[in-house]
Design an enzyme around this catalytic site. Structure first.
Site, PDB file in Angstrom:
ATOM      1  N   HIS A  19       0.855  -1.195   0.000  1.00 24.61           N
ATOM      2  CA  HIS A  19       0.000   0.000   0.000  1.00 24.61           C
ATOM      3  C   HIS A  19       0.885   1.236   0.000  1.00 24.61           C
ATOM      4  O   HIS A  19       1.296   1.722   1.053  1.00 24.61           O
ATOM      5  CB  HIS A  19      -0.935  -0.037   1.215  1.00 24.61           C
ATOM      6  N   HIS A  21       1.346   4.886  -2.383  1.00 28.27           N
ATOM      7  CA  HIS A  21       1.005   5.769  -3.508  1.00 28.27           C
ATOM      8  C   HIS A  21       2.305   6.420  -3.949  1.00 28.27           C
ATOM      9  O   HIS A  21       2.926   7.146  -3.149  1.00 28.27           O
ATOM     10  CB  HIS A  21       0.008   6.834  -3.061  1.00 28.27           C
ATOM     11  N   HIS A 199      -9.588   1.277  -1.516  1.00 29.33           N
ATOM     12  CA  HIS A 199      -9.539   1.866  -0.180  1.00 29.33           C
ATOM     13  C   HIS A 199     -10.959   1.820   0.385  1.00 29.33           C
ATOM     14  O   HIS A 199     -11.905   2.244  -0.291  1.00 29.33           O
ATOM     15  CB  HIS A 199      -9.092   3.326  -0.235  1.00 29.33           C
ATOM     16  N   GLU A 202     -11.344   3.606   5.735  1.00 28.01           N
ATOM     17  CA  GLU A 202     -10.271   4.451   6.296  1.00 28.01           C
ATOM     18  C   GLU A 202     -10.978   5.527   7.121  1.00 28.01           C
ATOM     19  O   GLU A 202     -10.881   5.541   8.346  1.00 28.01           O
ATOM     20  CB  GLU A 202      -9.436   5.060   5.166  1.00 28.01           C
ATOM     21  N   ASP A 280       1.694   3.924   2.864  1.00 27.18           N
ATOM     22  CA  ASP A 280       0.695   4.827   2.267  1.00 27.18           C
ATOM     23  C   ASP A 280       1.358   5.987   1.510  1.00 27.18           C
ATOM     24  O   ASP A 280       1.516   5.922   0.287  1.00 27.18           O
ATOM     25  CB  ASP A 280      -0.254   5.345   3.352  1.00 27.18           C
ATOM     26  N   ASP A 281       1.727   7.051   2.237  1.00 30.76           N
ATOM     27  CA  ASP A 281       2.336   8.239   1.624  1.00 30.76           C
ATOM     28  C   ASP A 281       3.518   8.664   2.504  1.00 30.76           C
ATOM     29  O   ASP A 281       3.445   9.664   3.231  1.00 30.76           O
ATOM     30  CB  ASP A 281       1.299   9.368   1.559  1.00 30.76           C
TER      31      ASP A 281
HETATM   32  N1  ADE Z   1      -4.364   8.881  -1.906  1.00 33.90           N
HETATM   33  C1  ADE Z   1      -3.144   8.907  -1.378  1.00 33.90           C
HETATM   34  N2  ADE Z   1      -3.183   8.512  -0.095  1.00 33.90           N
HETATM   35  C2  ADE Z   1      -4.463   8.200   0.182  1.00 33.90           C
HETATM   36  C3  ADE Z   1      -5.146   7.727   1.326  1.00 33.90           C
HETATM   37  N3  ADE Z   1      -4.525   7.474   2.477  1.00 33.90           N
HETATM   38  N4  ADE Z   1      -6.477   7.554   1.253  1.00 33.90           N
HETATM   39  C4  ADE Z   1      -7.121   7.809   0.118  1.00 33.90           C
HETATM   40  N5  ADE Z   1      -6.530   8.257  -0.979  1.00 33.90           N
HETATM   41  C5  ADE Z   1      -5.211   8.453  -0.957  1.00 33.90           C
HETATM   42 ZN    ZN Z   2      -3.707   4.822   0.498  1.00 28.15          ZN
END
Ligand code: ADE
Ligand code: ZN
Length: 341
Positions: A19, A21, A199, A202, A280-281
């Site tokens: 996971h 991005h 997703h 969340e 994630d990011d």
């Molecule tokens: N795009 C990038 N990170 C995300 C996240 N945590 N939830 C939804 N969309 C995303």
């Molecule tokens: Zn994500």
């Protein structure tokens, strides 16, 4: 476990990241470098002032900044540099398999062609495969704040690159954009041979997780934190061996939970869910794979068995062949055996 010991143990685990991005791995230093060579001025005058803006109360506040950052990516080389920087970083953390999301619409909506985006990303992934022996899958995500018709256009643009893309995902603003909005495009994506993830849960409610399973037919849920609200859903997820790709640092930074000690991953493991940990990011949330493992382990008091289970679950939930999964899982087990001796 003592802190330095824990850090070393986590470093040594062969890990899979499911996971991530790629646009969320855009470190401010590289962002400024690419902005400069593309003659684009950022709304922030320094790396420090940009980093100061990384304070989010929810998913949307993060996404607003994330989409601004992505605007400096114009040329194939930019996408290559972005992806290569991520792969170099995770190689140093002993990540041996990655399944990477990219958001084509974030770029095509600005006039950057689909092929420019994917060629840069693909070139870096191939290089990491040969230089680092990192295997990979590539996942094209539809932006859920846009319409299903727009997702269909993206699906169409992807067809010439079908052999490079393993699956489709669904990301961006969750609340108000339920999975049912994308039922048709997910069906069409499956007909093209793409695997499916989304997703769900969340920020959104358990109903979104049910929809992702029953309407979109996903074989993995990204996040899924909210599943513990519904015991029937938990049983279904266990029966289906559905992977849940959790992102602990992201959850804290986006206030999905108030503090790491509240993270549901331990409860999930104890229930027998196929829970896994990812970043994630990472450029926005304070850490890559190792930091996510470490902060979670410290806050929840995870022991070696928990860490081993998390690492095994990630390979189990991956899209690797049964044979490759088994090989990685054996390596994880061997690694933990060396720690006991
Ligand atoms: N795009 C990038 N990170 C995300 C996240 N945590 N939830 C939804 N969309 C995303
Ligand atoms: Zn994500």
């Amino acid at each position: 476990m003592e802190k330095t010991n824990l850090k070393n143990i986590i470093q040594g685990i062969p890990k899979a990241e499911l996971h991530l991005h790629i646009e969320g791995s855009f470190e401010p230093e590289l962002m400024f470098q690419i902005a400069k060579r593309n003659n684009i001025s950022l709304a922030y005058d320094s790396v420090e002032s940009l980093k100061k803006a990384y304070k989010f109360n929810n998913l949307q506040e993060f996404l607003d900044i994330y989409y601004i950052g992505a605007q400096v990516l114009i040329n194939e080389q930019d996408f290559y540099d972005l992806t290569w920087a991520y792969l170099t970083k995770v190689n140093s953390e002993n990540v041996v398999h990655v399944e990477v999301f990219f958001d084509p619409q974030t770029h095509t909506d600005r006039g950057v062609p689909f092929d420019v985006v994917i060629k840069g990303i693909y070139r870096a992934l191939e290089k990491a495969k040969s230089e680092f022996n990192i295997s990979y899958k590539l996942i094209m995500s539809y932006l859920r704040h846009l319409s299903e018709a727009e997702a269909f256009k993206t699906l169409e643009s992807s067809i010439p690159y079908k052999d490079w893309i393993d699956g489709v995902g669904l990301d961006s603003s969750e609340l108000g954009n339920p999975p049912n909005k994308f039922e048709n495009v997910f069906k069409a994506s499956a007909e093209q041979g793409y695997k499916l993830v989304a997703h769900a849960g969340e920020e959104g409610p358990v109903e979104y997780i049910w929809e992702a399973i029953n309407l979109l037919n996903v074989d993995r849920i990204d996040h899924g934190n909210r599943c513990l609200d519904d015991e029937k859903l938990v049983q279904v997820l266990i029966e289906k061996k559905m992977g849940l790709t959790l992102c602990p640092l992201s959850n804290v930074e986006l206030k999905v939970i108030q503090k790491m000690e509240e993270h549901p991953v331990l409860k999930m493991l104890e229930k027998g869910l196929l829970a896994t940990i990812h970043s994630d990011d990472p450029a926005y949330f304070g850490g890559y794979m190792n930091a996510n493992y470490l902060e979670t382990a410290k806050a929840l008091g995870l022991n070696k068995d928990h860490l081993m289970q998390l690492a095994i679950n990630a390979f189990e939930a991956s899209w690797l062949s049964t044979e490759d999964k088994q090989q990685h899982i054996t390596e994880v087990k061997e690694y933990f055996k060396t720690l006991h001796s």
